[in-house]
Design a protein around this motif. Structure first.
Motif, PDB file in Angstrom:
ATOM      1  N   HIS A  26      -8.511  -9.838  -3.612  1.00 53.63           N
ATOM      2  CA  HIS A  26      -8.689  -9.442  -2.208  1.00 53.63           C
ATOM      3  C   HIS A  26      -8.131  -8.052  -1.914  1.00 53.63           C
ATOM      4  O   HIS A  26      -7.669  -7.781  -0.809  1.00 53.63           O
ATOM      5  N   PHE A  27      -8.179  -7.188  -2.892  1.00 51.58           N
ATOM      6  CA  PHE A  27      -7.907  -5.749  -2.763  1.00 51.58           C
ATOM      7  C   PHE A  27      -6.464  -5.416  -2.379  1.00 51.58           C
ATOM      8  O   PHE A  27      -5.868  -4.537  -2.978  1.00 51.58           O
ATOM      9  N   ASN A  28      -5.931  -6.088  -1.337  1.00 48.07           N
ATOM     10  CA  ASN A  28      -4.561  -5.848  -0.886  1.00 48.07           C
ATOM     11  C   ASN A  28      -4.274  -4.377  -0.564  1.00 48.07           C
ATOM     12  O   ASN A  28      -3.192  -3.883  -0.855  1.00 48.07           O
ATOM     13  N   LEU A  29      -5.239  -3.699   0.038  1.00 51.70           N
ATOM     14  CA  LEU A  29      -4.966  -2.331   0.504  1.00 51.70           C
ATOM     15  C   LEU A  29      -4.125  -2.396   1.777  1.00 51.70           C
ATOM     16  O   LEU A  29      -4.113  -3.404   2.471  1.00 51.70           O
ATOM     17  N   PHE A  30      -3.428  -1.298   2.070  1.00 48.22           N
ATOM     18  CA  PHE A  30      -2.668  -1.229   3.323  1.00 48.22           C
ATOM     19  C   PHE A  30      -3.649  -0.845   4.430  1.00 48.22           C
ATOM     20  O   PHE A  30      -4.156   0.282   4.437  1.00 48.22           O
ATOM     21  N   PRO A  31      -3.917  -1.750   5.388  1.00 47.00           N
ATOM     22  CA  PRO A  31      -4.999  -1.506   6.345  1.00 47.00           C
ATOM     23  C   PRO A  31      -4.723  -0.344   7.292  1.00 47.00           C
ATOM     24  O   PRO A  31      -5.652   0.286   7.783  1.00 47.00           O
ATOM     25  N   HIS A  32      -3.454  -0.058   7.564  1.00 45.41           N
ATOM     26  CA  HIS A  32      -3.150   0.973   8.551  1.00 45.41           C
ATOM     27  C   HIS A  32      -2.942   2.342   7.914  1.00 45.41           C
ATOM     28  O   HIS A  32      -2.502   3.276   8.570  1.00 45.41           O
ATOM     29  N   LYS A  33      -3.238   2.436   6.619  1.00 46.02           N
ATOM     30  CA  LYS A  33      -3.130   3.737   5.953  1.00 46.02           C
ATOM     31  C   LYS A  33      -4.502   4.174   5.461  1.00 46.02           C
ATOM     32  O   LYS A  33      -5.312   3.350   5.030  1.00 46.02           O
ATOM     33  N   LYS A  34      -4.717   5.472   5.519  1.00 45.04           N
ATOM     34  CA  LYS A  34      -5.967   6.015   5.009  1.00 45.04           C
ATOM     35  C   LYS A  34      -6.070   5.768   3.509  1.00 45.04           C
ATOM     36  O   LYS A  34      -5.052   5.569   2.832  1.00 45.04           O
ATOM     37  N   VAL A  35      -7.281   5.874   3.005  1.00 44.94           N
ATOM     38  CA  VAL A  35      -7.521   5.677   1.581  1.00 44.94           C
ATOM     39  C   VAL A  35      -6.590   6.549   0.743  1.00 44.94           C
ATOM     40  O   VAL A  35      -5.915   6.069  -0.176  1.00 44.94           O
ATOM     41  N   ILE A  36      -6.507   7.815   1.091  1.00 50.04           N
ATOM     42  CA  ILE A  36      -5.695   8.734   0.292  1.00 50.04           C
ATOM     43  C   ILE A  36      -4.212   8.338   0.342  1.00 50.04           C
ATOM     44  O   ILE A  36      -3.502   8.397  -0.669  1.00 50.04           O
ATOM     45  N   GLU A  37      -3.769   7.848   1.516  1.00 49.66           N
ATOM     46  CA  GLU A  37      -2.363   7.428   1.647  1.00 49.66           C
ATOM     47  C   GLU A  37      -2.099   6.148   0.851  1.00 49.66           C
ATOM     48  O   GLU A  37      -1.010   5.971   0.299  1.00 49.66           O
ATOM     49  N   ASN A  38      -3.098   5.270   0.826  1.00 48.47           N
ATOM     50  CA  ASN A  38      -2.960   4.063   0.007  1.00 48.47           C
ATOM     51  C   ASN A  38      -2.652   4.439  -1.439  1.00 48.47           C
ATOM     52  O   ASN A  38      -1.888   3.765  -2.121  1.00 48.47           O
ATOM     53  N   ILE A  39      -3.274   5.516  -1.889  1.00 50.38           N
ATOM     54  CA  ILE A  39      -3.130   5.899  -3.297  1.00 50.38           C
ATOM     55  C   ILE A  39      -1.853   6.688  -3.555  1.00 50.38           C
ATOM     56  O   ILE A  39      -1.210   6.522  -4.590  1.00 50.38           O
ATOM     57  N   THR A  40      -1.450   7.518  -2.591  1.00 52.37           N
ATOM     58  CA  THR A  40      -0.292   8.397  -2.849  1.00 52.37           C
ATOM     59  C   THR A  40       1.044   7.738  -2.499  1.00 52.37           C
ATOM     60  O   THR A  40       2.095   8.212  -2.936  1.00 52.37           O
ATOM     61  N   LEU A  41       0.997   6.652  -1.741  1.00 47.84           N
ATOM     62  CA  LEU A  41       2.242   6.051  -1.245  1.00 47.84           C
ATOM     63  C   LEU A  41       3.250   5.736  -2.357  1.00 47.84           C
ATOM     64  O   LEU A  41       4.387   6.211  -2.343  1.00 47.84           O
ATOM     65  N   ARG A  60     -12.693  -0.351  -5.527  1.00 46.80           N
ATOM     66  CA  ARG A  60     -12.570   0.875  -6.320  1.00 46.80           C
ATOM     67  C   ARG A  60     -11.351   1.693  -5.875  1.00 46.80           C
ATOM     68  O   ARG A  60     -10.677   2.324  -6.693  1.00 46.80           O
ATOM     69  N   VAL A  61     -11.051   1.660  -4.568  1.00 48.98           N
ATOM     70  CA  VAL A  61      -9.823   2.314  -4.086  1.00 48.98           C
ATOM     71  C   VAL A  61      -8.597   1.615  -4.694  1.00 48.98           C
ATOM     72  O   VAL A  61      -7.648   2.268  -5.139  1.00 48.98           O
ATOM     73  N   ALA A  62      -8.655   0.286  -4.733  1.00 50.37           N
ATOM     74  CA  ALA A  62      -7.518  -0.465  -5.286  1.00 50.37           C
ATOM     75  C   ALA A  62      -7.301  -0.103  -6.761  1.00 50.37           C
ATOM     76  O   ALA A  62      -6.162   0.000  -7.222  1.00 50.37           O
ATOM     77  N   ILE A  63      -8.386   0.103  -7.480  1.00 57.32           N
ATOM     78  CA  ILE A  63      -8.257   0.499  -8.892  1.00 57.32           C
ATOM     79  C   ILE A  63      -7.650   1.904  -8.978  1.00 57.32           C
ATOM     80  O   ILE A  63      -6.727   2.151  -9.768  1.00 57.32           O
ATOM     81  N   ALA A  64      -8.150   2.814  -8.137  1.00 55.71           N
ATOM     82  CA  ALA A  64      -7.596   4.181  -8.126  1.00 55.71           C
ATOM     83  C   ALA A  64      -6.109   4.147  -7.788  1.00 55.71           C
ATOM     84  O   ALA A  64      -5.300   4.866  -8.383  1.00 55.71           O
ATOM     85  N   ARG A  65      -5.742   3.280  -6.840  1.00 50.35           N
ATOM     86  CA  ARG A  65      -4.340   3.177  -6.447  1.00 50.35           C
ATOM     87  C   ARG A  65      -3.465   2.708  -7.621  1.00 50.35           C
ATOM     88  O   ARG A  65      -2.387   3.246  -7.865  1.00 50.35           O
ATOM     89  N   ALA A  66      -3.969   1.728  -8.353  1.00 45.81           N
ATOM     90  CA  ALA A  66      -3.196   1.255  -9.512  1.00 45.81           C
ATOM     91  C   ALA A  66      -3.082   2.360 -10.565  1.00 45.81           C
ATOM     92  O   ALA A  66      -2.024   2.567 -11.162  1.00 45.81           O
ATOM     93  N   ASP A  87     -15.352  11.343  -1.074  1.00 46.60           N
ATOM     94  CA  ASP A  87     -15.655  11.595   0.340  1.00 46.60           C
ATOM     95  C   ASP A  87     -15.014  10.572   1.279  1.00 46.60           C
ATOM     96  O   ASP A  87     -15.113  10.702   2.492  1.00 46.60           O
ATOM     97  N   LYS A  88     -14.361   9.560   0.723  1.00 43.29           N
ATOM     98  CA  LYS A  88     -13.756   8.520   1.577  1.00 43.29           C
ATOM     99  C   LYS A  88     -12.250   8.707   1.738  1.00 43.29           C
ATOM    100  O   LYS A  88     -11.574   7.858   2.324  1.00 43.29           O
ATOM    101  N   ALA A  89     -11.718   9.814   1.239  1.00 39.38           N
ATOM    102  CA  ALA A  89     -10.267  10.006   1.210  1.00 39.38           C
ATOM    103  C   ALA A  89      -9.603   9.808   2.579  1.00 39.38           C
ATOM    104  O   ALA A  89      -8.544   9.195   2.673  1.00 39.38           O
ATOM    105  N   GLU A  90     -10.247  10.290   3.616  1.00 43.17           N
ATOM    106  CA  GLU A  90      -9.619  10.247   4.948  1.00 43.17           C
ATOM    107  C   GLU A  90     -10.053   9.030   5.761  1.00 43.17           C
ATOM    108  O   GLU A  90      -9.760   8.945   6.954  1.00 43.17           O
ATOM    109  N   CYS A  91     -10.765   8.104   5.132  1.00 37.16           N
ATOM    110  CA  CYS A  91     -11.219   6.897   5.846  1.00 37.16           C
ATOM    111  C   CYS A  91     -10.141   5.824   5.812  1.00 37.16           C
ATOM    112  O   CYS A  91      -9.265   5.824   4.960  1.00 37.16           O
ATOM    113  N   TYR A  92     -10.259   4.870   6.719  1.00 36.82           N
ATOM    114  CA  TYR A  92      -9.414   3.680   6.681  1.00 36.82           C
ATOM    115  C   TYR A  92     -10.145   2.566   5.927  1.00 36.82           C
ATOM    116  O   TYR A  92     -11.376   2.512   5.965  1.00 36.82           O
TER     117      TYR A  92
END
Ligand code: ADP
Ligand code: MG
Length: 240
Positions: A85-100, A144-150, A128-133
């Motif tokens: 279930h991805f477990n991304l941080f919903p209140h952070k942008k895609v790029i922030e999810n990865i850099t946190l 795919r964001v979750a994979i990039a984050r890992a 192109d989705k870096a600044e999206c939520y």
């Protein structure tokens, strides 16, 4: 790379892992299959210290994982995990999810962390989705964001727990393609999945688990074409 030695895990009185032993080599892609409730997720969670074995040992690169002596953050840096279930941080942008985590845990320079995150997003086809939520992304894009984050933590091992099970069929391929790209790169991977085509194409070894034990393991050909154990046969007849 990973040594699992007689691992037992209890939740209260329920014994969920009943003596798991295995060795996973560097660069190996191991696919774990088995019925729901057989302990697959619990085993993966033990490998990155989300759970502690009740008994037994897990060694990663010659070092024992032990909650008392090992820095959990350090282990989590080396062992990336991707969840159903991805477990991304919903209140952070895609790029922030990865850099946190790289900034907070690894104390990376924010600018450099951002540059690296953008490269990773490019790699998974989402620059192109870096600044999206996350809410504005499809399931396949979220995964795919979750994979990039890992990957942003530069892990040596990647664990995937049913990474495509929550996805609509048309999105499964885009996630599997990113995973295959990692395999090409030589990543050591442990993947819980029922995507048999993926297991056949890139799996070095398939492990069949049932009721907390490894019932049978072998090459994808051995397990899918010529399973020896009756429980493996029954399971495969249900999913193939
Ligand atoms: P699988 O991933 O193969 O479906 P799991 O590892 O999730 O299996 O679960 C194995 C068993 O352990 C199940 O019976 C499940 O209900 C139980 N279990 C998993 N996590 C917990 C927990 N935190 N507390 C109690 N029981 C749990
Ligand atoms: Mg599971």
């Amino acid at each position: 790379m990973i040594e699992i030695k007689d691992v037992h895990k209890y939740f209260g009185k329920l014994e969920v892992l009943k003596g798991i032993s295995n060795t996973i080599n560097k660069g190996e892609v191991v696919v774990i299959i088995g019925p729901s409730g057989s302990g697959k997720s619990t085993l993966l969670r033990c490998l990155n210290m989300l759970e502690e074995p009740t008994k037994g040992e897990i060694w990663i690169e010659g070092k024992p994982l032990n909650h008392k002596t090992v820095d959990i953050n350090k282990v989590r840096q080396e062992v990336g995990m991707v969840f159903q279930h991805f477990n991304l941080f919903p209140h952070k942008k895609v790029i922030e999810n990865i850099t946190l985590a790289p900034i907070k845990v690894k104390k990376e320079n924010p600018e450099q962390a951002r540059e690296k995150a953008l490269k990773l997003l490019e790699r998974v086809g989402l620059k192109d989705k870096a600044e999206c939520y996350p809410a504005s992304l499809s399931g396949g894009q979220k995964q795919r964001v979750a994979i990039a984050r890992a990957l942003a933590m530069n892990p040596k091992i990647m664990l995937f727990d049913e990474p495509t099970s929550a996805l609509d069929p048309e999105m499964i391929k885009e996630v599997l393609d990113v995973m295959k790209d990692l395999v090409q790169d030589g990543m050591t991977m442990v993947v819980v999945t029922h995507e048999m085509a993926f297991a056949r194409e890139v799996g070095d070894r398939v492990i069949f688990m049932d009721e907390g034990v490894i019932v049978e393991e072998g090459t994808p050909d051995e397990i899918f074409e010529n399973p020896k154990n009756q429980r493996t046969k029954e399971f495969l007849s249900k999913i193939l």
